[in-house]
Design a protein around this motif. Structure first.
Motif, PDB file in Angstrom:
ATOM      1  N   ARG A 227       0.832  -1.214   0.000  1.00  0.00           N
ATOM      2  CA  ARG A 227       0.000   0.000   0.000  1.00  0.00           C
ATOM      3  C   ARG A 227       0.862   1.257   0.000  1.00  0.00           C
ATOM      4  O   ARG A 227       0.512   2.260  -0.632  1.00  0.00           O
ATOM      5  CB  ARG A 227      -0.925  -0.022   1.217  1.00  0.00           C
ATOM      6  N   GLU A 228       1.980   1.210   0.702  1.00  0.00           N
ATOM      7  CA  GLU A 228       2.896   2.358   0.702  1.00  0.00           C
ATOM      8  C   GLU A 228       3.404   2.629  -0.711  1.00  0.00           C
ATOM      9  O   GLU A 228       3.466   3.790  -1.153  1.00  0.00           O
ATOM     10  CB  GLU A 228       4.070   2.082   1.642  1.00  0.00           C
ATOM     11  N   LEU A 229       3.764   1.571  -1.432  1.00  0.00           N
ATOM     12  CA  LEU A 229       4.235   1.722  -2.809  1.00  0.00           C
ATOM     13  C   LEU A 229       3.160   2.342  -3.689  1.00  0.00           C
ATOM     14  O   LEU A 229       3.421   3.285  -4.446  1.00  0.00           O
ATOM     15  CB  LEU A 229       4.649   0.361  -3.363  1.00  0.00           C
ATOM     16  N   VAL A 230       1.935   1.829  -3.594  1.00  0.00           N
ATOM     17  CA  VAL A 230       0.843   2.329  -4.434  1.00  0.00           C
ATOM     18  C   VAL A 230       0.526   3.781  -4.096  1.00  0.00           C
ATOM     19  O   VAL A 230       0.355   4.624  -4.991  1.00  0.00           O
ATOM     20  CB  VAL A 230      -0.400   1.445  -4.285  1.00  0.00           C
ATOM     21  N   ALA A 231       0.447   4.089  -2.819  1.00  0.00           N
ATOM     22  CA  ALA A 231       0.104   5.452  -2.411  1.00  0.00           C
ATOM     23  C   ALA A 231       1.138   6.468  -2.887  1.00  0.00           C
ATOM     24  O   ALA A 231       0.802   7.595  -3.283  1.00  0.00           O
ATOM     25  CB  ALA A 231      -0.032   5.518  -0.893  1.00  0.00           C
ATOM     26  N   ALA A 232       2.409   6.078  -2.875  1.00  0.00           N
ATOM     27  CA  ALA A 232       3.469   6.998  -3.280  1.00  0.00           C
ATOM     28  C   ALA A 232       3.544   7.174  -4.792  1.00  0.00           C
ATOM     29  O   ALA A 232       4.187   8.120  -5.271  1.00  0.00           O
ATOM     30  CB  ALA A 232       4.813   6.500  -2.757  1.00  0.00           C
ATOM     31  N   ASN A 233       2.895   6.275  -5.539  1.00  0.00           N
ATOM     32  CA  ASN A 233       2.999   6.300  -7.000  1.00  0.00           C
ATOM     33  C   ASN A 233       1.631   6.159  -7.663  1.00  0.00           C
ATOM     34  O   ASN A 233       1.523   5.619  -8.767  1.00  0.00           O
ATOM     35  CB  ASN A 233       3.909   5.166  -7.474  1.00  0.00           C
ATOM     36  N   ALA A 234       0.586   6.649  -7.011  1.00  0.00           N
ATOM     37  CA  ALA A 234      -0.783   6.396  -7.477  1.00  0.00           C
ATOM     38  C   ALA A 234      -1.016   6.857  -8.911  1.00  0.00           C
ATOM     39  O   ALA A 234      -1.752   6.212  -9.669  1.00  0.00           O
ATOM     40  CB  ALA A 234      -1.783   7.071  -6.537  1.00  0.00           C
ATOM     41  N   GLY A 235      -0.390   7.945  -9.309  1.00  0.00           N
ATOM     42  CA  GLY A 235      -0.592   8.439 -10.662  1.00  0.00           C
ATOM     43  C   GLY A 235      -0.011   7.552 -11.732  1.00  0.00           C
ATOM     44  O   GLY A 235      -0.377   7.657 -12.907  1.00  0.00           O
ATOM     45  N   GLN A 236       0.889   6.663 -11.349  1.00  0.00           N
ATOM     46  CA  GLN A 236       1.543   5.760 -12.300  1.00  0.00           C
ATOM     47  C   GLN A 236       0.992   4.339 -12.231  1.00  0.00           C
ATOM     48  O   GLN A 236       1.503   3.440 -12.905  1.00  0.00           O
ATOM     49  CB  GLN A 236       3.055   5.722 -12.041  1.00  0.00           C
ATOM     50  N   VAL A 237      -0.032   4.141 -11.404  1.00  0.00           N
ATOM     51  CA  VAL A 237      -0.596   2.803 -11.214  1.00  0.00           C
ATOM     52  C   VAL A 237      -2.042   2.789 -11.695  1.00  0.00           C
ATOM     53  O   VAL A 237      -2.916   3.435 -11.099  1.00  0.00           O
ATOM     54  CB  VAL A 237      -0.524   2.371  -9.727  1.00  0.00           C
ATOM     55  N   ASP A 238      -2.294   2.082 -12.782  1.00  0.00           N
ATOM     56  CA  ASP A 238      -3.666   1.898 -13.261  1.00  0.00           C
ATOM     57  C   ASP A 238      -4.447   1.019 -12.302  1.00  0.00           C
ATOM     58  O   ASP A 238      -5.607   1.278 -11.980  1.00  0.00           O
ATOM     59  CB  ASP A 238      -3.640   1.264 -14.658  1.00  0.00           C
TER      60      ASP A 238
END
Length: 399
Positions: A227-238
């Motif tokens: 979740r930390e990874l996704v939250a920090a890069n949300a704009g790059q994760v479809d």
């Protein structure tokens, strides 16, 4: 609702082995499945397609994959014809389980050309399987080698015009010493992405070499890192694809994702309720089981489009027993059932798989695949399926 549930049946039967000798199984008619006349809108759904070797290929374990390109690509066209996207070069295609990187690279390129020709949705896995995990050095040098291997494969996927799926890496699972090592590698790749990617978390039941992914054997701890990874890069994760076979975990994660980030279910046990969803949301789909049940899956999604969630759930529910059986432990061998059903339905000339994986399930297991597929209305030509099932039984000494 399957053909058996409506009371319809053919005059075709097969004698199958049971605990007390042979039992006669009467086949039903195929289900009332239909191809969509317009694009499916209510969910984004991918079927993770398998690959078909040439009939005379060397399929012994460790041999280079030698594919029947006509049959392999025709299967992808079949999925597109039912309105589904194709997720290619994934574990269903035997990545790291018989399908080597040179064959994978060619598969991505060929499928990309076919997708462009028909306007089909395509996402492809980018991993690190050109590396031998045991040859990757430890520490920072190893993490750099892994990141560069990902970059090489990402370039191939981009060049094919497909969306990137960042697959889990056996090499990274071996080299990473801390959760921060995962965040370093994935963070670098996401920062370079030219369009949003799909993150793939594949559980150890699908690949034992991925145990402890995200830096912990504890799922809760690993989820915090993810979740930390996704939250920090949300704009790059479809979106994220999670294959842990835990519906409760998936729902909780789905509700915690940043706005705009999809959850593509990889739960081949609990997909009916996860896809149909509830008042608080639903999952999209990127599923190996969709490669086996695609006519029913497409029809269910069309019912969702038409505002009939109860009927959609009924259709998907009618395939659940087949999904649970195909993906039963050891789940690693689920691909054997998918290829067997493909052969029964005439989608490939022989029941063969790269890496010798056609021997991954027992005769009794595959007899149950046949039975459950029939009950779900997923034997498209009952006469052909019966003929091939009898041939399989004869070759395996069941008379």
């Amino acid at each position: 609702m399957s053909s058996h549930a409506t009371g319809l049946a053919t005059d075709i039967s097969v004698d199958l082995p049971g605990d007390d000798g042979l039992r006669r199984h009467q086949l039903g008619e195929p289900g009332p499945w239909r191809r969509p006349s317009t694009e499916i809108r209510s969910r984004i759904a991918y079927g993770a397609a398998h690959v078909v070797p040439r009939p005379l290929a060397d399929t012994s374990p460790g041999a280079p994959a030698d594919l029947d390109w006509d049959a392999t690509l025709a299967y992808r066209h079949e999925l597109w014809s039912y309105g589904l996207g194709v997720a290619d070069a994934m574990d269903t295609a035997q990545r790291g389980m018989g399908l080597d990187w040179p064959a994978t690279r060619e598969l991505i390129r060929r499928t990309g050309r076919e997708a462009t020709a028909v306007g089909g949705r395509l996402a492809c896995g980018a991993g690190t399987d050109q590396l031998r995990p045991e040859d990757v050095p430890s520490g920072a040098a190893g993490l750099t080698a892994i990141t560069d291997a990902y970059r090489e494969q990402i370039d191939v996927v981009r060049g094919a015009g497909a969306q990137v799926i960042l697959m889990a890496s056996r090499a990274l699972a071996r080299v990473a010493a801390t959760p921060e090592d995962y965040l370093r590698v994935y963070g670098a790749l996401l920062a370079e992405a030219d369009r949003p990617v799909i993150l793939h978390w594949l559980g150890e039941m699908f690949d034992p070499a991925l145990r402890g992914y995200w830096g912990s054997d504890d799922i809760g701890t690993a989820t915090t890192v993810f979740r930390e990874l996704v939250a920090a890069n949300a704009g790059q994760v479809d979106g994220v694809k999670v294959s842990l076979l835990d519906a409760g975990h998936e729902v909780a994660l789905r509700r915690a994702l940043p706005s705009g980030v999809r959850l593509y279910t990889g739960d081949d046990f609990n997909y009916p309720e996860l896809i149909v969803g509830d008042g608080e949301g639903h999952s999209d789909a990127l599923l190996g089981i969709f490669a086996a049940i695609y006519p029913a899956a497409s029809t269910a999604l069309q019912e969702l489009d038409a505002g009939n969630p109860e009927r959609a759930l009924e259709i998907l529910e009618s395939t659940r027993a087949l999904g649970r059986h195909i993906f039963a432990a050891p789940t690693y061998y689920y691909k054997t059932g998918i290829a067997f059903l493909s052969w029964l339905n005439g989608r490939q000339p022989g029941f063969t798989m790269v890496g010798g994986l056609a021997s991954g399930r027992s005769v009794a297991h595959l007899c149950e695949v046949f039975t459950l597929a029939d009950r779900a209305g997923l034997l498209s030509d009952p006469d052909l399926a019966a003929q091939r099932m009898r041939m399989y039984l004869t070759v395996n000494g069941v008379t």
